[in-house]
Design a protein around this motif. Structure first.
Motif, PDB file in Angstrom:
ATOM      1  N   ILE A  11       5.260  10.866 -15.831  1.00  0.00           N
ATOM      2  CA  ILE A  11       4.278  10.423 -16.791  1.00  0.00           C
ATOM      3  C   ILE A  11       3.621  11.412 -17.415  1.00  0.00           C
ATOM      4  O   ILE A  11       3.654  11.343 -18.748  1.00  0.00           O
ATOM      5  CB  ILE A  11       3.283   9.471 -16.030  1.00  0.00           C
ATOM      6  N   THR A  12       3.515  12.293 -16.929  1.00  0.00           N
ATOM      7  CA  THR A  12       2.873  13.885 -17.668  1.00  0.00           C
ATOM      8  C   THR A  12       3.793  14.377 -18.441  1.00  0.00           C
ATOM      9  O   THR A  12       3.431  14.705 -19.630  1.00  0.00           O
ATOM     10  CB  THR A  12       2.163  14.709 -16.759  1.00  0.00           C
ATOM     11  N   GLY A  37       4.492   5.759  -4.568  1.00  0.00           N
ATOM     12  CA  GLY A  37       5.046   5.567  -5.861  1.00  0.00           C
ATOM     13  C   GLY A  37       4.135   6.330  -6.957  1.00  0.00           C
ATOM     14  O   GLY A  37       4.759   6.808  -8.017  1.00  0.00           O
ATOM     15  N   SER A  38       2.777   6.135  -6.847  1.00  0.00           N
ATOM     16  CA  SER A  38       1.959   6.928  -7.684  1.00  0.00           C
ATOM     17  C   SER A  38       2.392   8.432  -7.895  1.00  0.00           C
ATOM     18  O   SER A  38       2.153   9.034  -8.780  1.00  0.00           O
ATOM     19  CB  SER A  38       0.360   6.347  -7.356  1.00  0.00           C
ATOM     20  N   GLY A  39       2.439   8.796  -6.570  1.00  0.00           N
ATOM     21  CA  GLY A  39       2.676  10.353  -6.442  1.00  0.00           C
ATOM     22  C   GLY A  39       4.013  10.802  -7.142  1.00  0.00           C
ATOM     23  O   GLY A  39       4.021  11.707  -7.452  1.00  0.00           O
ATOM     24  N   ALA A  50       5.679   9.060  -9.316  1.00  0.00           N
ATOM     25  CA  ALA A  50       5.624   8.679 -11.103  1.00  0.00           C
ATOM     26  C   ALA A  50       4.927   9.825 -11.735  1.00  0.00           C
ATOM     27  O   ALA A  50       5.124   9.818 -12.971  1.00  0.00           O
ATOM     28  CB  ALA A  50       4.933   7.300 -11.170  1.00  0.00           C
ATOM     29  N   PHE A  51       3.791  10.513 -11.182  1.00  0.00           N
ATOM     30  CA  PHE A  51       3.065  11.272 -11.922  1.00  0.00           C
ATOM     31  C   PHE A  51       3.643  12.248 -12.706  1.00  0.00           C
ATOM     32  O   PHE A  51       3.103  12.482 -13.945  1.00  0.00           O
ATOM     33  CB  PHE A  51       1.896  11.816 -11.046  1.00  0.00           C
ATOM     34  N   GLU A  75       2.391   1.753  -3.465  1.00  0.00           N
ATOM     35  CA  GLU A  75       1.722   2.281  -4.353  1.00  0.00           C
ATOM     36  C   GLU A  75       1.113   3.673  -4.144  1.00  0.00           C
ATOM     37  O   GLU A  75       1.139   4.546  -5.137  1.00  0.00           O
ATOM     38  CB  GLU A  75       0.128   1.493  -4.335  1.00  0.00           C
ATOM     39  N   PHE A  76       0.925   3.969  -2.936  1.00  0.00           N
ATOM     40  CA  PHE A  76       0.685   5.514  -2.649  1.00  0.00           C
ATOM     41  C   PHE A  76       1.444   6.379  -2.828  1.00  0.00           C
ATOM     42  O   PHE A  76       1.285   7.206  -3.646  1.00  0.00           O
ATOM     43  CB  PHE A  76       0.167   5.499  -0.969  1.00  0.00           C
ATOM     44  N   GLU A  99       0.828  -1.037  -0.219  1.00  0.00           N
ATOM     45  CA  GLU A  99      -0.030  -0.038  -0.017  1.00  0.00           C
ATOM     46  C   GLU A  99       0.930   1.208   0.060  1.00  0.00           C
ATOM     47  O   GLU A  99       0.466   2.270  -0.804  1.00  0.00           O
ATOM     48  CB  GLU A  99      -0.819   0.180   1.088  1.00  0.00           C
TER      49      GLU A  99
END
Length: 58
Positions: free
Chosen positions: A49-50, A41-43, A45-46, A38-39, A35
């Motif tokens: 990615i953009t 890592g998503s912040g 990676a954003f 993911e939490f 968890e």
């Protein structure tokens, strides 16, 4: 008089609080599974990615 009352209240509040101590006990999610990865890592990676999306956009 007020200062002593505030000090007594502060000390009694600190002594009566029973929070779990240790690493990871104050986090809003469990730290034993994915968890946290993911939490955070998503912040993280954003923006990458953009950026990639904007570079590849025609």
């Amino acid at each position: 008089v007020l200062e002593q009352a505030v000090r007594r209240f502060t000390i009694s509040t600190i002594r009566s609080s029973h929070y779990a101590e240790g690493p990871g006990k104050n986090l809003p999610m469990g730290n034993t599974n994915g968890e946290m990865v993911e939490f955070f890592g998503s912040g993280l990676a954003f923006p990458f990615i953009t950026d990639r999306h904007q570079i590849l956009k025609k």
